[in-house]
Design a protein around this motif. Structure first.
Motif, mmCIF file in Angstrom:
data_model
loop_
_atom_site.group_PDB
_atom_site.id
_atom_site.type_symbol
_atom_site.label_atom_id
_atom_site.label_comp_id
_atom_site.label_asym_id
_atom_site.label_seq_id
_atom_site.Cartn_x
_atom_site.Cartn_y
_atom_site.Cartn_z
ATOM 1 N N ARG A 34 -4.189 -9.183 -0.621
ATOM 2 C CA ARG A 34 -4.258 -9.505 0.807
ATOM 3 C C ARG A 34 -3.427 -8.535 1.625
ATOM 4 N NH1 ARG A 34 -3.654 -9.557 5.369
ATOM 5 N NH2 ARG A 34 -3.604 -11.295 6.862
ATOM 6 N N SER A 35 -2.308 -8.096 1.083
ATOM 7 C CA SER A 35 -1.384 -7.249 1.840
ATOM 8 C C SER A 35 -1.728 -5.768 1.742
ATOM 9 C CB SER A 35 0.050 -7.483 1.347
ATOM 10 O OG SER A 35 0.407 -8.836 1.443
ATOM 11 N N ILE A 36 -1.977 -5.284 0.525
ATOM 12 C CA ILE A 36 -2.129 -3.846 0.349
ATOM 13 C C ILE A 36 -3.404 -3.315 1.005
ATOM 14 C CG2 ILE A 36 -3.346 -3.916 -1.883
ATOM 15 C CD1 ILE A 36 -1.565 -1.483 -2.671
ATOM 16 N N PHE A 37 -4.472 -4.103 0.999
ATOM 17 C CA PHE A 37 -5.709 -3.617 1.605
ATOM 18 C C PHE A 37 -5.760 -3.867 3.107
ATOM 19 C CE2 PHE A 37 -7.023 -3.634 -2.830
ATOM 20 C CZ PHE A 37 -7.688 -2.416 -2.905
ATOM 21 N N ALA A 38 -4.773 -4.572 3.628
ATOM 22 C CA ALA A 38 -4.646 -4.693 5.078
ATOM 23 C C ALA A 38 -3.931 -3.480 5.665
ATOM 24 C CB ALA A 38 -3.891 -5.967 5.438
ATOM 25 N N ALA A 83 5.550 -17.958 2.439
ATOM 26 C CA ALA A 83 4.573 -18.840 3.088
ATOM 27 C C ALA A 83 3.159 -18.531 2.622
ATOM 28 C CB ALA A 83 4.673 -18.691 4.609
ATOM 29 N N MET A 84 2.830 -17.256 2.517
ATOM 30 C CA MET A 84 1.497 -16.869 2.088
ATOM 31 C C MET A 84 1.235 -17.292 0.649
ATOM 32 S SD MET A 84 -0.306 -13.064 2.109
ATOM 33 C CE MET A 84 0.311 -12.718 3.762
ATOM 34 N N GLY A 85 2.216 -17.079 -0.234
ATOM 35 C CA GLY A 85 2.061 -17.452 -1.630
ATOM 36 C C GLY A 85 1.887 -18.948 -1.810
ATOM 37 N N LEU A 86 2.689 -19.738 -1.084
ATOM 38 C CA LEU A 86 2.564 -21.193 -1.160
ATOM 39 C C LEU A 86 1.206 -21.656 -0.636
ATOM 40 C CD1 LEU A 86 6.133 -22.200 0.083
ATOM 41 C CD2 LEU A 86 5.228 -22.545 -2.226
ATOM 42 N N THR A 115 6.030 -4.642 18.268
ATOM 43 C CA THR A 115 5.095 -5.541 17.581
ATOM 44 C C THR A 115 4.362 -4.826 16.451
ATOM 45 O OG1 THR A 115 4.761 -6.789 19.623
ATOM 46 C CG2 THR A 115 3.120 -7.068 17.900
ATOM 47 N N ALA A 116 3.972 -3.569 16.694
ATOM 48 C CA ALA A 116 3.263 -2.798 15.674
ATOM 49 C C ALA A 116 4.101 -2.654 14.419
ATOM 50 C CB ALA A 116 2.892 -1.423 16.233
ATOM 51 N N ALA A 117 5.407 -2.437 14.594
ATOM 52 C CA ALA A 117 6.293 -2.292 13.438
ATOM 53 C C ALA A 117 6.406 -3.599 12.668
ATOM 54 C CB ALA A 117 7.677 -1.827 13.899
ATOM 55 N N VAL A 118 6.451 -4.718 13.380
ATOM 56 C CA VAL A 118 6.543 -6.021 12.719
ATOM 57 C C VAL A 118 5.308 -6.266 11.856
ATOM 58 C CG1 VAL A 118 6.706 -8.509 13.084
ATOM 59 C CG2 VAL A 118 8.018 -6.957 14.531
ATOM 60 N N VAL A 119 4.140 -5.956 12.401
ATOM 61 C CA VAL A 119 2.886 -6.151 11.660
ATOM 62 C C VAL A 119 2.833 -5.235 10.439
ATOM 63 C CG1 VAL A 119 0.375 -5.900 11.778
ATOM 64 C CG2 VAL A 119 1.618 -6.923 13.694
ATOM 65 N N PHE A 120 3.166 -3.965 10.643
ATOM 66 C CA PHE A 120 3.041 -2.982 9.560
ATOM 67 C C PHE A 120 4.035 -3.251 8.433
ATOM 68 C CE2 PHE A 120 4.528 1.092 7.736
ATOM 69 C CZ PHE A 120 3.367 1.460 7.083
ATOM 70 N N TYR A 121 5.281 -3.478 8.783
ATOM 71 C CA TYR A 121 6.293 -3.642 7.736
ATOM 72 C C TYR A 121 6.183 -4.976 7.014
ATOM 73 C CZ TYR A 121 8.548 0.755 8.677
ATOM 74 O OH TYR A 121 8.794 2.098 8.792
ATOM 75 N N PHE A 122 5.579 -5.960 7.657
ATOM 76 C CA PHE A 122 5.334 -7.189 6.914
ATOM 77 C C PHE A 122 4.330 -6.944 5.792
ATOM 78 C CE2 PHE A 122 2.481 -10.856 6.293
ATOM 79 C CZ PHE A 122 3.349 -11.609 5.518
ATOM 80 N N SER A 123 3.263 -6.226 6.096
ATOM 81 C CA SER A 123 2.270 -5.938 5.064
ATOM 82 C C SER A 123 2.879 -5.134 3.927
ATOM 83 C CB SER A 123 1.083 -5.191 5.673
ATOM 84 O OG SER A 123 0.379 -6.006 6.585
ATOM 85 N N CYS A 124 3.727 -4.157 4.272
ATOM 86 C CA CYS A 124 4.369 -3.343 3.238
ATOM 87 C C CYS A 124 5.315 -4.181 2.377
ATOM 88 C CB CYS A 124 5.136 -2.191 3.885
ATOM 89 S SG CYS A 124 4.094 -0.969 4.710
ATOM 90 N N THR A 125 6.138 -4.996 3.033
ATOM 91 C CA THR A 125 7.095 -5.821 2.301
ATOM 92 C C THR A 125 6.381 -6.832 1.413
ATOM 93 O OG1 THR A 125 8.635 -5.614 4.162
ATOM 94 C CG2 THR A 125 9.112 -7.308 2.536
ATOM 95 N N ALA A 126 5.331 -7.455 1.954
ATOM 96 C CA ALA A 126 4.585 -8.438 1.179
ATOM 97 C C ALA A 126 3.934 -7.798 -0.042
ATOM 98 C CB ALA A 126 3.523 -9.100 2.055
ATOM 99 N N THR A 127 3.460 -6.572 0.105
ATOM 100 C CA THR A 127 2.851 -5.870 -1.028
ATOM 101 C C THR A 127 3.863 -5.661 -2.144
ATOM 102 O OG1 THR A 127 1.280 -4.716 0.425
ATOM 103 C CG2 THR A 127 1.682 -3.747 -1.747
ATOM 104 N N VAL A 128 5.060 -5.205 -1.781
ATOM 105 C CA VAL A 128 6.093 -4.940 -2.786
ATOM 106 C C VAL A 128 6.561 -6.243 -3.431
ATOM 107 C CG1 VAL A 128 8.426 -4.049 -3.152
ATOM 108 C CG2 VAL A 128 6.841 -2.825 -1.642
ATOM 109 N N LEU A 129 6.823 -7.254 -2.621
ATOM 110 C CA LEU A 129 7.300 -8.525 -3.161
ATOM 111 C C LEU A 129 6.248 -9.169 -4.071
ATOM 112 C CD1 LEU A 129 9.042 -10.046 -0.002
ATOM 113 C CD2 LEU A 129 10.141 -9.060 -2.020
#
Length: 312
Positions: A47-51, A87-90, A189-203
């Motif tokens: 969900r994260s990496i392909f976003a 939250a996404m995992g749960l 806002t763009a940074a919040v969206v982008f870095y969430f996807s990156c962080t979620a991918t790594v986690l």
């Protein structure tokens, strides 16, 4: 994370919001379809990496790529990533055990819990009106959960586990909303969206030792679709706030229940119960009262500023 309004085009704003809401429900359905084959952590990864490519193309098209890559508060982005990924995992785990409409309806409690957390963590004042709205919403949540918790064998019921997982995800998303309120004070806002996807991918990748599987070709296509559709939906919902205020668009979040009922029926042969619909109605009513009150306060504050600072 509403963006600054650039043009007031309510029709376009509503259309974008409805498309985004529908696409988010589609991603939930895709996750539910693959839940018996792929563990939640692996689903979060896809969900994260392909976003990320979708978000990068969007930022580049808007000339915001540089803003999207600038992180002034790395610790804040990491905290947002941990909360959001949890939250996404749960949520993904809960979808495996719960009907799609019910999971969607329980998720509506996020604004209710956010109001409570804002009072506890940010010191925001909650007057009687909002207390009543929160109480109404919480009653609705309990009504939805009661059929899963009200019998002696409920704890052995997988649907009970699903409901509790979705509820936990909802509470986590409330923490996310509180954190974002603070994060956007220094971050684009763009940074919040982008870095969430990156962080979620790594986690999510860190969960690989705990049971990842090699998906079949069909499942792999569905997981890739989850990421791409989710990325597009994120862009659409962010873009909708460029053409209309959050107070106007907030009620259209509840169109997701209609989408979930339709998709749940035709895809998974699921039908919502009257008890679930009654509880959802109370949660929506509580949220609606909060939205209406926030709008009224915003109008009063705007009027006060116009009186205090008259145009010459």
């Amino acid at each position: 994370m509403p963006a600054q309004i650039t043009q007031h085009r309510p029709g376009l704003a509503i259309l974008l919001k409805l498309l985004a809401v529908s696409m988010f429900v589609v991603t939930s359905a895709l996750i539910k379809e693959t839940a018996d084959q792929v563990p939640p952590g692996e689903a979060v990864f896809f969900r994260s990496i392909f976003a990320i490519p979708v978000i990068l193309v969007w930022l580049a098209a808007r000339g915001k790529l540089r803003d999207g890559l600038v992180a002034r508060n790395l610790r804040g982005h990491l905290a947002r990533g941990v909360l959001g990924t949890t939250a996404m995992g749960l949520s993904f785990a809960g979808l495996a055990f719960l009907p799609l409409p019910e999971a969607t309806a329980i998720g509506y409690a996020t604004p209710i819990f956010t109001v409570i957390l804002a009072a506890v963590m940010l010191g925001e004042r909650i007057r009687l009106f909002r207390i009543s709205a929160v109480a109404l919403g919480l009653v609705g949540v309990m009504i939805m959960l009661w059929p899963r918790l009200g019998t002696s064998s409920a704890l052995q019921d997988t649907a009970t586990l699903g409901a509790l997982l979705i509820l936990a995800a909802t509470i986590c998303r409330s923490f996310v909303q509180i954190h974002i309120r603070q994060l956007v004070q220094t971050e684009d806002t763009a940074a919040v969206v982008f870095y969430f996807s990156c962080t979620a991918t790594v986690l999510a990748l860190l969960t690989a030792p705990f049971g990842w599987v090699m998906p079949s070709g069909h499942t792999l296509l569905l997981l890739v679709a989850v990421g791409l559709i989710g990325g597009i939906a994120q862009i659409l919902v962010t873009s909708s706030y460029r053409f209309g205020p959050a107070s106007m668009l907030a009620p259209f979040d509840y169109a997701s229940l209609l989408a979930a009922i339709v998709i749940g029926y035709f895809w998974f042969s699921e039908l919502p119960t009257l008890v679930m619909l009654a509880g959802a109605l109370l949660v929506v009513a509580g949220n609606g009262l909060v939205i209406w009150r926030e709008r009224q306060l915003g109008l009063m504050n705007a009027k006060a500023r116009s009186v205090s600072y008259p145009k010459s």
